[in-house]
Design a protein around this motif. Structure first.
Motif, PDB file in Angstrom:
ATOM      1  N   LEU A 115       0.840  -1.196   0.000  1.00  0.00           N
ATOM      2  CA  LEU A 115       0.000   0.000   0.000  1.00  0.00           C
ATOM      3  C   LEU A 115       0.873   1.244   0.000  1.00  0.00           C
ATOM      4  CD1 LEU A 115      -2.654   1.619   0.460  1.00  0.00           C
ATOM      5  CD2 LEU A 115      -2.391   1.125   2.908  1.00  0.00           C
TER       6      LEU A 115
ATOM      7  N   THR B 192       0.372   5.233   0.543  1.00  0.00           N
ATOM      8  CA  THR B 192      -0.695   6.108   1.041  1.00  0.00           C
ATOM      9  C   THR B 192      -0.127   7.221   1.899  1.00  0.00           C
ATOM     10  OG1 THR B 192      -2.943   6.031   1.940  1.00  0.00           O
ATOM     11  CG2 THR B 192      -1.241   4.849   3.184  1.00  0.00           C
TER      12      THR B 192
ATOM     13  N   LYS C 125      -8.707   4.929   3.742  1.00  0.00           N
ATOM     14  CA  LYS C 125      -9.703   3.905   3.395  1.00  0.00           C
ATOM     15  C   LYS C 125      -9.099   2.500   3.292  1.00  0.00           C
ATOM     16  CE  LYS C 125     -12.621   7.065   0.722  1.00  0.00           C
ATOM     17  NZ  LYS C 125     -13.089   7.345  -0.650  1.00  0.00           N
ATOM     18  N   PRO C 126      -8.043   2.277   2.476  1.00  0.00           N
ATOM     19  CA  PRO C 126      -7.507   0.910   2.407  1.00  0.00           C
ATOM     20  C   PRO C 126      -6.845   0.471   3.708  1.00  0.00           C
ATOM     21  CG  PRO C 126      -6.169   2.408   1.097  1.00  0.00           C
ATOM     22  CD  PRO C 126      -7.381   3.166   1.505  1.00  0.00           C
TER      23      PRO C 126
ATOM     24  N   PHE D 270      -9.615  -0.954   5.800  1.00  0.00           N
ATOM     25  CA  PHE D 270      -9.984  -2.296   5.332  1.00  0.00           C
ATOM     26  C   PHE D 270      -8.963  -3.327   5.806  1.00  0.00           C
ATOM     27  CE2 PHE D 270      -9.893  -5.999   2.759  1.00  0.00           C
ATOM     28  CZ  PHE D 270     -11.197  -6.248   2.411  1.00  0.00           C
TER      29      PHE D 270
ATOM     30  N   TYR E 237       0.228  -6.357   5.348  1.00  0.00           N
ATOM     31  CA  TYR E 237       0.530  -5.543   4.174  1.00  0.00           C
ATOM     32  C   TYR E 237       1.820  -4.766   4.412  1.00  0.00           C
ATOM     33  CZ  TYR E 237      -1.554  -1.830   7.095  1.00  0.00           C
ATOM     34  OH  TYR E 237      -1.849  -0.966   8.122  1.00  0.00           O
TER      35      TYR E 237
ATOM     36  N   ILE F  63      -2.547   0.543  -4.423  1.00  0.00           N
ATOM     37  CA  ILE F  63      -2.035  -0.742  -3.946  1.00  0.00           C
ATOM     38  C   ILE F  63      -1.412  -1.496  -5.103  1.00  0.00           C
ATOM     39  CG2 ILE F  63      -3.687  -0.952  -2.045  1.00  0.00           C
ATOM     40  CD1 ILE F  63      -5.147  -3.112  -3.789  1.00  0.00           C
TER      41      ILE F  63
ATOM     42  N   SER G  51      -9.449   5.185  -4.510  1.00  0.00           N
ATOM     43  CA  SER G  51      -9.727   4.548  -3.222  1.00  0.00           C
ATOM     44  C   SER G  51     -10.953   3.644  -3.249  1.00  0.00           C
ATOM     45  CB  SER G  51      -9.891   5.616  -2.131  1.00  0.00           C
ATOM     46  OG  SER G  51     -10.934   6.525  -2.464  1.00  0.00           O
TER      47      SER G  51
ATOM     48  N   ILE H 205     -10.015   0.465  -5.026  1.00  0.00           N
ATOM     49  CA  ILE H 205      -9.157  -0.333  -4.155  1.00  0.00           C
ATOM     50  C   ILE H 205      -9.990  -1.111  -3.146  1.00  0.00           C
ATOM     51  CG2 ILE H 205      -7.431  -0.187  -2.312  1.00  0.00           C
ATOM     52  CD1 ILE H 205      -6.206   2.189  -3.882  1.00  0.00           C
ATOM     53  N   LEU H 206     -10.963  -0.436  -2.531  1.00  0.00           N
ATOM     54  CA  LEU H 206     -11.809  -1.129  -1.557  1.00  0.00           C
ATOM     55  C   LEU H 206     -12.568  -2.275  -2.210  1.00  0.00           C
ATOM     56  CD1 LEU H 206     -13.306   1.781   0.571  1.00  0.00           C
ATOM     57  CD2 LEU H 206     -11.537   0.141   1.250  1.00  0.00           C
TER      58      LEU H 206
ATOM     59  N   LEU I 113     -10.110  -5.164  -2.883  1.00  0.00           N
ATOM     60  CA  LEU I 113      -9.742  -5.878  -1.653  1.00  0.00           C
ATOM     61  C   LEU I 113     -10.903  -6.705  -1.114  1.00  0.00           C
ATOM     62  CD1 LEU I 113      -7.713  -3.069   0.163  1.00  0.00           C
ATOM     63  CD2 LEU I 113      -6.774  -5.158  -0.863  1.00  0.00           C
TER      64      LEU I 113
END
Length: 232
Positions: free
Chosen positions: A8, A10, A18-19, A22, A30, A59, A72, A75-76, A79
């Motif tokens: 990741l 960020t 956000k990620p 999660f 990660y 990511i 974002s 990405i969510l 995932l």
């Protein structure tokens, strides 16, 4: 030892968290690379090969041929599908999840983001635009009223289960003090905030890569405003 599947990239922003939320909620290992806005690392050649928009987060899934995902919300969704967590089952339920995810991405994020920008970045730099501030603060409040109505009979946005919709929405709307948006009378919304405030994994996530408590109405507001404005 093998590296985690997810790497990741960020920073400590509403989208950037956000990620992290999660991954922490899902208990997924990660690797994390902090992207320093002050050094404009998000515009560096190596990063823009991963994310052509030059924004965070991004990511890279090492287990999927180093597949890169940016934006974002995307990405969510990626995932959630990869780990089969925080996404409802069934065609209609998934459509509802996508609708409310887009509500955050197209409405709450842009409107609250502009409310923050004109008050917390433009104004300290001497650009005071009262019309813009009123426009974005008023629309942000309207969107929170929509959310409050959705939460009238359910603990989370889609129902009984915590999902990526809550993950996407929380860091933005919980920053209502930073956007200077009143939440008076939004009892369902405030109860939902309290519910997620009580989730240890989410609260850990919003300290990674580093905390910015002023977004949530805590800490030294003036110093945080100056620090935030200096990054832009």
């Amino acid at each position: 030892m093998a590296s985690p599947d997810i790497h990741l990239y960020t920073a400590s922003t509403m989208n950037g968290w956000k990620p992290v939320i999660f991954l922490e909620e899902a208990g997924v290992e990660y690797d994390l690379t902090y992207i320093d806005f002050g050094k404009k690392e998000q515009k560096s050649d190596w990063y823009m090969r991963l994310n052509p928009n030059g924004r965070i987060p991004t990511i890279v899934d090492r287990s999927n041929d180093d597949f890169a995902v940016f934006e974002s919300g995307a990405i969510l969704w990626y995932l959630a599908e990869k780990y089969q967590q925080f996404l409802p089952v069934g065609e209609k339920a998934r459509s509802e999840a996508l609708q409310w995810l887009m509500f955050q991405m197209a409405g709450i994020g842009p409107m609250m983001g502009q409310a923050m920008y004109f008050q917390r970045i433009a104004a300290p730099k001497g650009i005071q635009d009262d019309y813009a501030i009123d426009r974005y603060v008023t629309e942000s409040r309207r969107l929170l009223e929509v959310l409050d109505k959705q939460l009238a009979d359910k603990p989370y946005i889609l129902g009984d289960e915590f999902t990526i919709v809550d993950i996407a929405t929380y860091p933005w709307v919980r920053s209502y003090p930073w956007a200077k948006v009143s939440v008076d009378g939004l009892d369902n919304f405030q109860a939902w905030c309290d519910r997620i405030d009580a989730r240890p994994a989410t609260q850990k996530a919003v300290t990674i890569p580093k905390p910015f408590p002023a977004f949530f109405g805590q800490g030294d507001e003036a110093a945080s405003q100056a620090e935030n404005a200096s990054r832009f």
